[in-house]
Scaffold this active site. Structure first.
Site, PDB file in Angstrom:
ATOM      1  N   ASN A   8      -0.117  -8.907   6.264  1.00  0.00           N
ATOM      2  CA  ASN A   8       0.623  -7.730   5.801  1.00  0.00           C
ATOM      3  C   ASN A   8       1.095  -7.022   7.062  1.00  0.00           C
ATOM      4  O   ASN A   8       0.370  -6.237   7.659  1.00  0.00           O
ATOM      5  CB  ASN A   8      -0.283  -6.844   4.955  1.00  0.00           C
ATOM      6  N   ARG A  96       2.819 -10.599   2.610  1.00  0.00           N
ATOM      7  CA  ARG A  96       3.356  -9.506   1.799  1.00  0.00           C
ATOM      8  C   ARG A  96       4.781  -9.249   2.274  1.00  0.00           C
ATOM      9  O   ARG A  96       5.021  -8.935   3.437  1.00  0.00           O
ATOM     10  CB  ARG A  96       2.537  -8.241   1.972  1.00  0.00           C
ATOM     11  N   ARG A 244       7.394  10.256   4.892  1.00  0.00           N
ATOM     12  CA  ARG A 244       8.638  10.080   4.136  1.00  0.00           C
ATOM     13  C   ARG A 244       8.834  11.235   3.165  1.00  0.00           C
ATOM     14  O   ARG A 244       7.880  11.730   2.570  1.00  0.00           O
ATOM     15  CB  ARG A 244       8.623   8.751   3.383  1.00  0.00           C
ATOM     16  N   GLU A 382      -4.585  -5.653  -2.267  1.00  0.00           N
ATOM     17  CA  GLU A 382      -3.338  -6.406  -2.164  1.00  0.00           C
ATOM     18  C   GLU A 382      -3.556  -7.752  -1.491  1.00  0.00           C
ATOM     19  O   GLU A 382      -2.902  -8.751  -1.846  1.00  0.00           O
ATOM     20  CB  GLU A 382      -2.312  -5.572  -1.385  1.00  0.00           C
TER      21      GLU A 382
END
Length: 397
Positions: A8, A96, A244, A382
């Site tokens: 990842n 990923r 963000r 994940e």
């Protein structure tokens, strides 16, 4: 022993895990032999965290990391360490990949042609896509016969209703792929698959999962299928995040360009790297630091974060036609009890009653026994999802 390596890769970090194969893998039985992460890459302060299957620290190498470490160098150190592990052979590598565009809705075996196609989606995820794909070519050069598989963060949302994916833009733009894709799909996929065993007999037809980390989004899941999500065309829409901004009035963006004279590059840097919790607080984009701070600006940032999450839950509940369960996951969702409490308090109108003691203990179920809507804390994984998909793709599961 044959193993699957999961990668990842991000703009400043490289997460990895090594999963030994027994020949009868399932999502439940896959257990990592090692998990690790290089952080502070590409200009930060490099650090390496590596643990074995028991969670104990492991040394990768005797020498200290250099003061600057680029992603290719981190990959080289990782592969050299793997080469030195006794009785180890790599069966496949799972990556990923943040964006699959309109064409990739399932994991896919990577070829040079497919890798190039995915690279063309860089404009849709400029801070993610190029870094996700960066390890692919060096790996292929070092191990040309090693299967590599891309697992997409957008795939879980690919079957959302068209009305949930469409912007009110000219139709020709929609037909060119300017639609809402949604992200964090590997996390939602994992949570969705473990819900039956975690929730038992609790009703779960209408579920909202809140993936709250440095990147944050929420997803509405009806009967196991994503029907709406807060992130859209890019991974900047929806919730405010660590750095963000989340959703903005498009007119504000035009104002920044036309009246403030900001270039596209400056605007991108501000919206992705200097906004969110960092921008509002002026202190940090790390929720842990903000919760520990006595500064009013830190408190305002946390309050805005929770408020926006509550508003998004209301919107997703409308898309679901009601709510049975609310699940918190990822770094903030799993560990920030004050943030969960603030969000749950704002959802009392839905019939959610918080068990404060359970929440403070980071218990699995944090809603009261008689709460009409259940609230849960379920760790995501994940990497395990990537390993499972990769094992399937190469015929090892």
């Amino acid at each position: 022993m044959r193993n699957i390596l999961t990668l990842n890769s991000g703009s400043s970090s490289l997460k990895f895990a090594l999963y030994p194969l027994t020949g009868a893998e399932s999502l439940d039985t896959l257990t990592p032999r090692y998990r690790g992460m290089f952080s502070g890459l590409n200009g930060g302060t490099p650090r390496l965290k590596l643990q074995n299957s028991e969670g104990r620290p492991v040394a990768m190498e005797k020498d200290e990391l250099p003061t600057r470490l680029e992603l290719p160098d981190a990959m080289g150190r990782l592969l050299s360490w793997l080469d030195e592990l006794p009785d180890l052979s790599l069966a496949a590598v799972g990556h990923r990949v943040v964006h699959g565009g309109r064409d990739y809705h399932q994991p896919v075996a990577l070829t040079p042609e497919i890798t190039a196609e995915l690279g063309e989606l860089e404009s849709l995820a400029p801070l993610h896509q190029p870094f996700c794909l960066a390890p692919v070519t060096p790996l292929a050069e070092r191990h040309p016969d090693l299967p590599q598989v891309a697992c997409f963060d957008t795939a879980f949302h690919a079957n959302q209703p068209e009305v949930a994916r469409q912007f009110a833009l000219p139709r020709e733009l929609t037909q060119r792929g300017l639609i809402r894709y949604g992200f964090h799909g590997l996390s939602y996929d994992y949570i969705n698959r473990v819900l039956p065993q975690q929730l038992g007999d609790a009703r779960r037809e209408r579920v909202i999962v809140a993936h709250l980390g440095n990147g944050a989004s929420l997803c509405a899941i009806r009967n196991g299928t994503s029907v709406a999500s807060t992130m859209g065309f890019t991974a900047i829409e929806g919730m405010p995040m660590g750095t963000r901004c989340g959703s903005l009035d498009p007119g504000l963006v035009l104002h920044l360009i036309q009246q403030e004279g900001m270039s596209a590059e400056a605007l991108t840097e501000m919206l992705y790297k200097r906004s969110g919790l960092l921008g509002v607080s002026g202190i940090s984009g790390d929720m842990r630091e903000l919760l520990e701070s006595a500064a009013p600006e830190a408190r305002e940032a946390v309050e805005l974060y929770a408020y926006r999450a509550i508003c998004e839950i209301g919107s997703l509940t409308a898309a679901l036609g009601g709510l049975d369960q609310l699940v918190f996951t990822a770094g903030i969702g799993e560990h920030a009890a004050p943030v969960r409490e603030a969000i749950c308090r704002g959802c009392e109108w839905l019939g959610l009653e918080l068990d404060v003691d359970a929440n403070d203990r980071d218990a699995e179920r944090i809603s009261a026994a008689d709460s009409r809507v259940g609230a849960w804390v379920i760790p995501t994984d994940e990497e395990r999802m990537i390993a499972w998909y990769t094992a399937q793709m190469v015929g090892l599961a």
